[in-house]
Structure formats: C-alpha cells, structure tokens
Design an enzyme around this catalytic site. Structure first.
Site, PDB file in Angstrom:
ATOM      1  N   ASP A  52     -32.323  -2.270 -31.620  1.00  0.00           N
ATOM      2  CA  ASP A  52     -31.871  -1.018 -32.220  1.00  0.00           C
ATOM      3  C   ASP A  52     -30.362  -0.958 -31.979  1.00  0.00           C
ATOM      4  OD1 ASP A  52     -31.132   1.604 -32.781  1.00  0.00           O
ATOM      5  OD2 ASP A  52     -33.061   2.415 -32.143  1.00  0.00           O
ATOM      6  N   ALA A  72     -32.015  -6.997 -40.873  1.00  0.00           N
ATOM      7  CA  ALA A  72     -32.508  -8.099 -41.713  1.00  0.00           C
ATOM      8  C   ALA A  72     -33.953  -7.874 -42.171  1.00  0.00           C
ATOM      9  CB  ALA A  72     -32.404  -9.420 -40.953  1.00  0.00           C
ATOM     10  N   LEU A  93     -25.022   2.114 -56.387  1.00  0.00           N
ATOM     11  CA  LEU A  93     -26.468   2.342 -56.511  1.00  0.00           C
ATOM     12  C   LEU A  93     -27.266   1.030 -56.469  1.00  0.00           C
ATOM     13  CD1 LEU A  93     -28.471   4.774 -57.458  1.00  0.00           C
ATOM     14  CD2 LEU A  93     -28.359   3.606 -59.662  1.00  0.00           C
ATOM     15  N   TYR A 120     -22.934  10.885 -44.556  1.00  0.00           N
ATOM     16  CA  TYR A 120     -23.132   9.465 -44.904  1.00  0.00           C
ATOM     17  C   TYR A 120     -21.824   8.866 -45.421  1.00  0.00           C
ATOM     18  CZ  TYR A 120     -24.687   5.188 -47.157  1.00  0.00           C
ATOM     19  OH  TYR A 120     -24.804   3.879 -47.523  1.00  0.00           O
ATOM     20  N   PHE A 153     -33.548   1.921 -49.227  1.00  0.00           N
ATOM     21  CA  PHE A 153     -32.516   2.895 -48.883  1.00  0.00           C
ATOM     22  C   PHE A 153     -32.927   4.339 -49.208  1.00  0.00           C
ATOM     23  CE2 PHE A 153     -28.705   5.243 -50.290  1.00  0.00           C
ATOM     24  CZ  PHE A 153     -27.884   5.138 -49.180  1.00  0.00           C
TER      25      PHE A 153
END
Ligand code: NDP
Ligand code: 8X3
Length: 255
Positions: free
Chosen positions: A58, A10, A183, A151, A188
């Site tokens: 984490d 977040a 996209l 990925y 990112f």
C-alpha cells in the site's frame, strides 16, 4: 530491453497494461499493488515471457514502501524504470459537499504515496547515475472541471513535482516524465464512484475513450528513447474529448 521496471498499481488499468507492454520488450518486472490475487494472476500470465517479482504494497504506508525497496533481492535492486502509476479519484461532488475522507485518501495515495516510492527508489538511481521515473499525472492536473477539486489538485502536484525532480537531477542521467492521460476506461470510474458500476459505465457510454493499452504505449515509448532524450510531458486525450468554453454564471436582472 534488459531493464528492471517497477510498476506501482499494477493490478489493473494502466499499470497492468504497462506490465504486458514492458514484458513484451523483455524487461524484468517488479509489480506492486494492494490486491494480491490480481498480482498473482498477472504474474502467472507474464512469467513465460519474463522474470516477475510481485509484492503487496500500500503506497500510503511509508514504512512498508521502504521495507519493500530495502529488502529487494540483490539481483532486483537496480531499478532502471519506476512507473509511479498507483492512484485514484474518489467522488465527483462539488467541494462544498465532497467527502474530506476521500480527499485525504487521494492526497495520501496520489501525492504522499508517489513521494514515498520516489524517495525510496531515487537514491539508487542517482548513485548509479542511471534511471527513469515515469509519473502518471492527468489532464485534471492542468484543466479544472466541476467535481475535480482535490483529485485535480493531486495531479497538479504530480505535474510540478515531476518538473522539480528534473531541476534537482540536472547533471545526472536520471530522466523524469509526466504522462497526463484524459478520459480512459479502466477501473478508474468504478473506484471514483465507490463501486457503482452503472454510474461508472455511464461516463464512457457513447464515447470512444482511451484504453489502458493507449497509455501503456506512451509509457513504453518514453522509456525507450535514447538516454540523452528526456520526454518531459505527454498529454493524451481521446479524439472525442476537448476543452469546453469557460463557464460563466448568468444572473437574470430583477427589472
Ligand atoms: P485503475 O483503478 O484501473 O488502477 C489503479 C491502480 O492503482 C490499481 O492497480 C490499484 O491497485 C492501484 N492503487 C490504488 N491505490 C493504491 C495504494 N494505496 N497502494 C498501491 N496501489 C494502489 O485506474 P487507472 O489505471 O485508470 O489509474 C492509474 C493511474 O492513472 C492513476 O494514478 C490515475 O489517477 C491515473 N489516471 C487515470 C485516468 C483515467 O481516466 N482512467 C486518466 C488520467 C490519469 P489495488 O487496488 O490493487 O491497490
Ligand atoms: C482522469 C482524467 O478527466 O477523468 O485523471 O479527471 S479525468
């Protein structure tokens, strides 16, 4: 919306935007990520509109995920919506040159982290016969592209795991949705290129990409459907993005 919503990742991008959109609807928010200062800043902005609980987690660490969920205060335990958003891409090198360490981090975060949070939250949803898990997959889980290698593999996992969850949950009022963005300009690409801001900017230059709000609207829309409606998948691309032809390598003949 009097729901309790847990959002992973977040502290920026889609997760942060989802927090704002859910807050506007009056949802109570549990927000987690690794960067405490970002979570605190966000909570400070949201606290006037709704109740917010933040936690540094984490998702790669299962014992801290379990601790966090098991130790939630009583009035926060009944999570209605889990947005499994924490995730990342690292590198865009062809597989033969890619960093194995980056691959491991993507697998640990996008696959194992998503598993840990899901496994910690799902039993409560099943027990209450109520809940909604919204996973953030990617178009990279459906369509291959050069450098997407591990990925894309992790997001293909998210796609199939989401479907398999639905199969396991048949007969229960627990919904599962996989949202697959294309996209989108967030942090990112800065993360993907290990902090190289110019390289990240170049990805979006002369394009009109998606923004975090575009995805947050889809997340909130899926969460707001009547309880008998399960949105399985939402695939969202910016209008400027589409599929290219399949690649064919040409080998000039020797004669
Ligand atoms: P951002 O980098 O802006 O946000 C990623 C979020 O994930 C951050 O809040 C980060 O917080 C959190 N995160 C990363 N690793 C961990 C971890 N180990 N534990 C907890 N939180 C973690 O990117 P986006 O908002 O774009 O990405 C969100 C999701 O959307 C990801 O799953 C991504 O793969 C997916 N996606 C993104 C697309 C895009 O083009 N932007 C398109 C399709 C899918 P912190 O660093 O503080 O821990
Ligand atoms: C992010 C979308 O196409 O950059 O998941 O991989 S893409």
């Amino acid at each position: 919306m009097s729901k309790t919503v847990l959002i992973t990742g977040a502290s920026s991008g889609f997760g942060e935007a989802c927090a704002h959109h859910f807050a506007k609807l009056g949802a109570r928010l549990i927000l987690c990520a690794r960067r405490q200062n970002r979570l605190e800043e966000l909570a400070h902005k949201l606290i006037e509109s709704t109740d917010v609980l933040i936690e540094v987690v984490d998702v790669r660490n299962n014992s801290s995920v379990e601790d966090f969920i098991n130790k939630l205060p009583d009035d926060w335990r009944n999570i209605d919506v889990l947005v499994n958003n924490a995730g990342l891409a690292l590198g865009l090198e062809p597989a033969n040159n890619a960093s194995l360490e980056d691959w491991d981090t993507m697998i640990d975060t996008n696959i194992k982290g998503l598993n840990y949070v899901t496994r910690a939250v799902l039993p409560g949803m099943v027990e209450r016969n109520k809940g909604h898990i919204i996973n953030i997959g990617s178009i990279a889980g459906s369509y291959a592209y050069p450098g997407g290698n591990a990925y894309g593999g992790t997001k293909a996992y998210v796609q199939q795991f989401s479907r398999n969850l639905r199969a396991d949950l048949i007969g229960k009022k627990v919904r599962v949705t996989n949202i697959e963005p294309g996209l989108a300009e967030t942090e990112f690409s800065v993360v993907r290129f290990h902090g190289d801001i110019d390289k990240a900017k170049n990805v979006y230059q002369d394009t009109h990409p998606l923004f975090a709000d575009d995805i947050a609207r889809s997340v909130v829309w899926a969460a707001n459907q009547p309880e008998h409606v399960n949105i399985n998948t939402i695939e969202v691309m910016p209008t400027c993005q589409a599929w290219g032809p399949l690649a064919v390598a040409k080998e000039p003949s020797s004669d």
